[in-house]
Design a protein around this motif. Structure first.
Motif, PDB file in Angstrom:
ATOM      1  N   ASN A  34       0.807  -1.221   0.000  1.00 27.23           N
ATOM      2  CA  ASN A  34       0.000   0.000   0.000  1.00 27.23           C
ATOM      3  C   ASN A  34       0.846   1.280   0.000  1.00 27.23           C
ATOM      4  O   ASN A  34       0.332   2.362   0.241  1.00 27.23           O
ATOM      5  N   ASN A  35       2.158   1.118  -0.250  1.00 24.38           N
ATOM      6  CA  ASN A  35       3.086   2.247  -0.358  1.00 24.38           C
ATOM      7  C   ASN A  35       3.054   3.149   0.875  1.00 24.38           C
ATOM      8  O   ASN A  35       2.936   4.365   0.774  1.00 24.38           O
ATOM      9  N   THR A  36       3.153   2.499   2.050  1.00 29.71           N
ATOM     10  CA  THR A  36       3.212   3.262   3.290  1.00 29.71           C
ATOM     11  C   THR A  36       4.498   2.937   4.045  1.00 29.71           C
ATOM     12  O   THR A  36       5.065   1.860   3.899  1.00 29.71           O
ATOM     13  N   ALA A  37       4.920   3.893   4.839  1.00 35.01           N
ATOM     14  CA  ALA A  37       6.055   3.697   5.732  1.00 35.01           C
ATOM     15  C   ALA A  37       5.583   3.974   7.146  1.00 35.01           C
ATOM     16  O   ALA A  37       4.795   4.901   7.372  1.00 35.01           O
ATOM     17  N   ASN A  38       6.031   3.157   8.076  1.00 31.15           N
ATOM     18  CA  ASN A  38       5.854   3.455   9.493  1.00 31.15           C
ATOM     19  C   ASN A  38       7.196   3.974   9.989  1.00 31.15           C
ATOM     20  O   ASN A  38       8.207   3.290   9.878  1.00 31.15           O
ATOM     21  N   ILE A  39       7.172   5.194  10.480  1.00 35.26           N
ATOM     22  CA  ILE A  39       8.392   5.847  10.947  1.00 35.26           C
ATOM     23  C   ILE A  39       8.266   6.029  12.451  1.00 35.26           C
ATOM     24  O   ILE A  39       7.230   6.489  12.952  1.00 35.26           O
ATOM     25  N   VAL A  60       0.083   4.911  14.054  1.00 37.12           N
ATOM     26  CA  VAL A  60      -0.228   3.504  13.841  1.00 37.12           C
ATOM     27  C   VAL A  60      -1.319   3.158  14.855  1.00 37.12           C
ATOM     28  O   VAL A  60      -1.194   3.509  16.034  1.00 37.12           O
ATOM     29  N   PRO A  61      -2.412   2.502  14.421  1.00 37.24           N
ATOM     30  CA  PRO A  61      -3.558   2.291  15.327  1.00 37.24           C
ATOM     31  C   PRO A  61      -3.355   1.125  16.308  1.00 37.24           C
ATOM     32  O   PRO A  61      -4.091   0.137  16.283  1.00 37.24           O
ATOM     33  N   ASN A  62      -2.355   1.231  17.170  1.00 35.18           N
ATOM     34  CA  ASN A  62      -2.120   0.222  18.208  1.00 35.18           C
ATOM     35  C   ASN A  62      -1.205   0.824  19.274  1.00 35.18           C
ATOM     36  O   ASN A  62      -0.964   2.029  19.282  1.00 35.18           O
ATOM     37  N   LYS A  67       3.246   5.135  21.207  1.00 37.73           N
ATOM     38  CA  LYS A  67       4.653   5.387  21.542  1.00 37.73           C
ATOM     39  C   LYS A  67       5.365   6.203  20.465  1.00 37.73           C
ATOM     40  O   LYS A  67       6.549   6.454  20.566  1.00 37.73           O
ATOM     41  N   GLY A  68       4.649   6.586  19.383  1.00 37.30           N
ATOM     42  CA  GLY A  68       5.239   7.433  18.357  1.00 37.30           C
ATOM     43  C   GLY A  68       5.321   6.829  16.970  1.00 37.30           C
ATOM     44  O   GLY A  68       5.685   7.512  16.017  1.00 37.30           O
TER      45      GLY A  68
END
Length: 111
Positions: A34-39, A60-62, A67-68
């Motif tokens: 889905n062309n996403t990055a979690n930073i 991020v939904p958790n 925590k960022g």
């Protein structure tokens, strides 16, 4: 973009591609599906980035999101914003490791 920082490496991370400072912890992950990055930002920085574009940048939904950990929809954002977030997360890892080393040295000197 994440690999442009000195001393970074790419590594598998579940269904994602992870990016870490070599020998240290991860600062970002990428999901090509889905062309996403979690930073991985600190919470105060997460709030700032989310205000820039609430549609393309969100926690991020958790528990990690609390925590960022922040999702960036790469197709909706300018490269400069993504690069700034990556730099922030990368710098946080580098500075944390420096603090740990200094604390370890101080503790050894006291012994």
């Amino acid at each position: 973009m994440a690999l442009s920082f000195p001393g970074t490496e790419q590594t598998p991370h579940f269904e994602r591609t992870g990016f870490r400072v070599t020998g240290k912890r991860m600062f970002a992950t990428y999901l090509s599906e889905n062309n996403t990055a979690n930073i991985f930002l600190i919470p105060a920085e997460q709030q700032i980035f989310c205000k820039m574009d609430p549609i393309g940048i969100y926690p991020v939904p958790n528990k990690w999101g609390e925590k960022g950990a922040t999702t960036f929809d790469l197709g909706k954002l300018e490269k400069e914003i993504i690069m700034e977030a990556l730099l922030s997360a990368y710098t946080q890892i580098i500075s944390q490791n420096g603090k740990k080393k200094n604390n370890n040295l101080r503790n050894k000197q006291r012994d």
